[in-house]
Scaffold this motif. Structure first.
Motif, PDB file in Angstrom:
ATOM      1  N   ASN A   1      32.649  58.961  29.544  1.00  0.00           N
ATOM      2  CA  ASN A   1      32.727  59.995  30.580  1.00  0.00           C
ATOM      3  C   ASN A   1      31.425  60.802  30.664  1.00  0.00           C
ATOM      4  N   MET A   2      30.871  61.159  29.489  1.00  0.00           N
ATOM      5  CA  MET A   2      29.611  61.920  29.487  1.00  0.00           C
ATOM      6  C   MET A   2      28.511  61.110  30.188  1.00  0.00           C
ATOM      7  N   LYS A   3      28.440  59.819  29.848  1.00  0.00           N
ATOM      8  CA  LYS A   3      27.395  58.971  30.445  1.00  0.00           C
ATOM      9  C   LYS A   3      27.564  58.898  31.969  1.00  0.00           C
ATOM     10  N   LEU A   4      28.815  58.762  32.438  1.00  0.00           N
ATOM     11  CA  LEU A   4      29.028  58.650  33.885  1.00  0.00           C
ATOM     12  C   LEU A   4      28.669  59.954  34.598  1.00  0.00           C
ATOM     13  N   VAL A   5      28.965  61.093  33.971  1.00  0.00           N
ATOM     14  CA  VAL A   5      28.598  62.369  34.584  1.00  0.00           C
ATOM     15  C   VAL A   5      27.066  62.462  34.700  1.00  0.00           C
ATOM     16  N   VAL A   6      26.372  62.108  33.610  1.00  0.00           N
ATOM     17  CA  VAL A   6      24.903  62.183  33.621  1.00  0.00           C
ATOM     18  C   VAL A   6      24.338  61.278  34.722  1.00  0.00           C
ATOM     19  N   ASN A   7      24.841  60.042  34.794  1.00  0.00           N
ATOM     20  CA  ASN A   7      24.273  59.109  35.781  1.00  0.00           C
ATOM     21  C   ASN A   7      24.688  59.437  37.207  1.00  0.00           C
ATOM     22  N   MET A   8      25.826  60.120  37.355  1.00  0.00           N
ATOM     23  CA  MET A   8      26.194  60.575  38.696  1.00  0.00           C
ATOM     24  C   MET A   8      25.163  61.611  39.177  1.00  0.00           C
ATOM     25  N   VAL A   9      24.816  62.540  38.303  1.00  0.00           N
ATOM     26  CA  VAL A   9      23.812  63.555  38.672  1.00  0.00           C
ATOM     27  C   VAL A   9      22.470  62.869  38.952  1.00  0.00           C
ATOM     28  N   MET A  10      22.101  61.930  38.080  1.00  0.00           N
ATOM     29  CA  MET A  10      20.798  61.270  38.225  1.00  0.00           C
ATOM     30  C   MET A  10      20.709  60.491  39.544  1.00  0.00           C
ATOM     31  N   GLY A  11      21.745  59.730  39.851  1.00  0.00           N
ATOM     32  CA  GLY A  11      21.729  58.907  41.076  1.00  0.00           C
ATOM     33  C   GLY A  11      21.700  59.775  42.325  1.00  0.00           C
ATOM     34  N   THR A  12      22.437  60.894  42.277  1.00  0.00           N
ATOM     35  CA  THR A  12      22.475  61.802  43.430  1.00  0.00           C
ATOM     36  C   THR A  12      21.112  62.471  43.619  1.00  0.00           C
ATOM     37  N   MET A  13      20.504  62.876  42.496  1.00  0.00           N
ATOM     38  CA  MET A  13      19.227  63.591  42.646  1.00  0.00           C
ATOM     39  C   MET A  13      18.113  62.653  43.094  1.00  0.00           C
ATOM     40  N   LEU A  14      18.151  61.395  42.673  1.00  0.00           N
ATOM     41  CA  LEU A  14      17.083  60.499  43.141  1.00  0.00           C
ATOM     42  C   LEU A  14      17.258  60.158  44.625  1.00  0.00           C
ATOM     43  N   ALA A  15      18.512  60.075  45.066  1.00  0.00           N
ATOM     44  CA  ALA A  15      18.757  59.843  46.495  1.00  0.00           C
ATOM     45  C   ALA A  15      18.251  61.044  47.309  1.00  0.00           C
TER      46      ALA A  15
END
Ligand SMILES: NC(=O)C1=CN([C@@H]2O[C@H](COP(=O)(O)OP(=O)(O)OC[C@H]3O[C@@H](n4cnc5c(N)ncnc54)[C@H](OP(=O)(O)O)[C@@H]3O)[C@@H](O)[C@H]2O)C=CC1
Ligand SMILES: O=CCCC(=O)O
Length: 332
Positions: A213-227
């Motif tokens: 869950n922690m990893k998915l939260v981090v990558n959700m933020v990362m993917g959104t910010m790069l978009a």
């Protein structure tokens, strides 16, 4: 390896800070070891297995070899094991062979389907798992998958640790990953020397699923910010600004991010050599959105970003770096 970001909450929840981990090791060495315990990893005595020799798996296994560990590897496409064999790895014919030859086996596989197939398939991990052995899955998957793999490993008498990583190809090569772990605490402690070779920090977050869950939260933020960065670069261009000026302005301000710096040139030039494949970023957004559904958390920004990554996949950018999200916001 330093253990960073130790909040009081995480310490109470079982976070292994540096000194806490050492104290625990001392206490363990005085206590009688359980039959299921995995001995603490050390070069020269611990046999390590590694499944999945992709972008990340190659770099991580290579660092374990350099640290003096005896490493046995397996990859679905056997050719990818050749360079590691040259570096000293043994190459096995199946995941079960790797587990049979190893005390602790790590896996770095693409997605939930791959992790389940490798763990529970015929000649898979569970087929050779036994008391005294451990399985550390460092792939990025959802909590339900991690729990299924944990159940298969534990049913065979082994210990299980999920340990997805923050950090990409460069940090994997440099041994600078951040491990987000959950599961059997004894295996976390036994495998700490391996994590120290491959990373700069580790968090023990509790039960299986907390790391996922922690990893998915981090990558959700990362993917959104790069978009969002891609949209900013495109908007700057369309209104006549220099994209390189935008990069410099952001770099000096409060929204500066190492990720923006790392990806700026590729995004401006439109060339996306893969460090983190876009198909994996989209998988992580998909899994994060499912997690949002599960806990009834609306995620409108992540949902919009996911649509961009889906479009990029449809347009042939699956195996490009995830910075190729730029290609689908570009209006040229
Ligand atoms: N690259 C990155 O920056 C990061 C990636 N991650 C995560 O790490 C994992 C691996 O990423 P990465 O190394 O980049 O990916 P790659 O695509 O380079 O490697 C994926 C690996 O999974 C294997 N695989 C895929 N499907 C199956 C299957 N059905 N059965 C057996 N093996 C399979 C591949 O084998 P084959 O060679 O035969 O295709 C390959 O070894 C992913 O979960 C990703 O999200 C996490 C942090 C950073
Ligand atoms: O899962 C990929 C993470 C990439 C990164 O943290 O740089």
């Amino acid at each position: 390896m330093t253990r960073q970001g130790i909040s009081p909450k995480l310490e109470r929840g079982g976070k292994a800070g540096g000194t806490e981990l050492k104290g625990r090791k001392r206490r363990n060495s005085m206590a009688t070891a359980a039959a299921t315990d995995v001995p603490p990893a050390a070069p020269g005595s611990t046999k390590v297995g590694f499944l999945g020799i992709g972008i990340m798996g190659y770099a991580m296994a290579s660092n374990l070899l350099k640290a003096g560990y005896e490493v046995t590897v397996w990859n679905r496409s056997p050719d990818k094991c050749k360079d590691l064999a040259t570096e000293g790895a043994q190459v096995a014919a199946s995941p079960a062979e790797v587990v049979a030859a190893s005390d602790i086996t790590l896996a770095m596989l693409s997605d939930p389907e791959a992790c389940l197939a490798v763990a529970t398939g015929s000649d898979g991990v569970a087929a050779a798992m036994a008391p005294g052995k451990g399985y550390v899955d460092v792939s990025t998957v959802d909590a339900a998958t991690a729990r299924q793999v944990a159940a298969a490993v534990r049913a065979a008498g082994g210990l299980y640790l999920e340990a997805p990583v923050s950090g990409s190809k460069g940090p994997a090569q440099q041994g600078q990953l951040i491990f987000l772990t959950g599961g059997d605490r004894q295996l976390y402690e036994a495998s700490a020397p391996l994590l120290e070779v491959m990373g700069k920090a580790s968090f023990f977050l509790g039960e299986v699923g907390a790391g996922a869950n922690m990893k998915l939260v981090v990558n959700m933020v990362m993917g959104t910010m790069l978009a969002s960065y891609a949209e900013g670069l495109e908007l700057a261009k369309q209104c006549g600004l220099q994209q390189s000026d935008l990069v410099d302005v952001i770099k000096l301000g409060a929204i500066a991010s190492p990720m923006f710096q790392l990806k700026a040139q590729a995004m401006i030039e439109g060339s996306y050599p893969p460090a983190f494949p876009l198909k994996h970023q989209q998988k992580d957004l998909r899994l994060a959105l499912a997690l949002g559904d599960e806990v009834e958390q609306p995620l409108p920004l992540a949902a919009a970003a996911n649509e961009l990554y889906k479009r990029a996949r449809a347009e042939g950018y699956s195996d490009a770096d995830f910075s190729a999200v730029m290609a689908v916001v570009s209006t040229d």
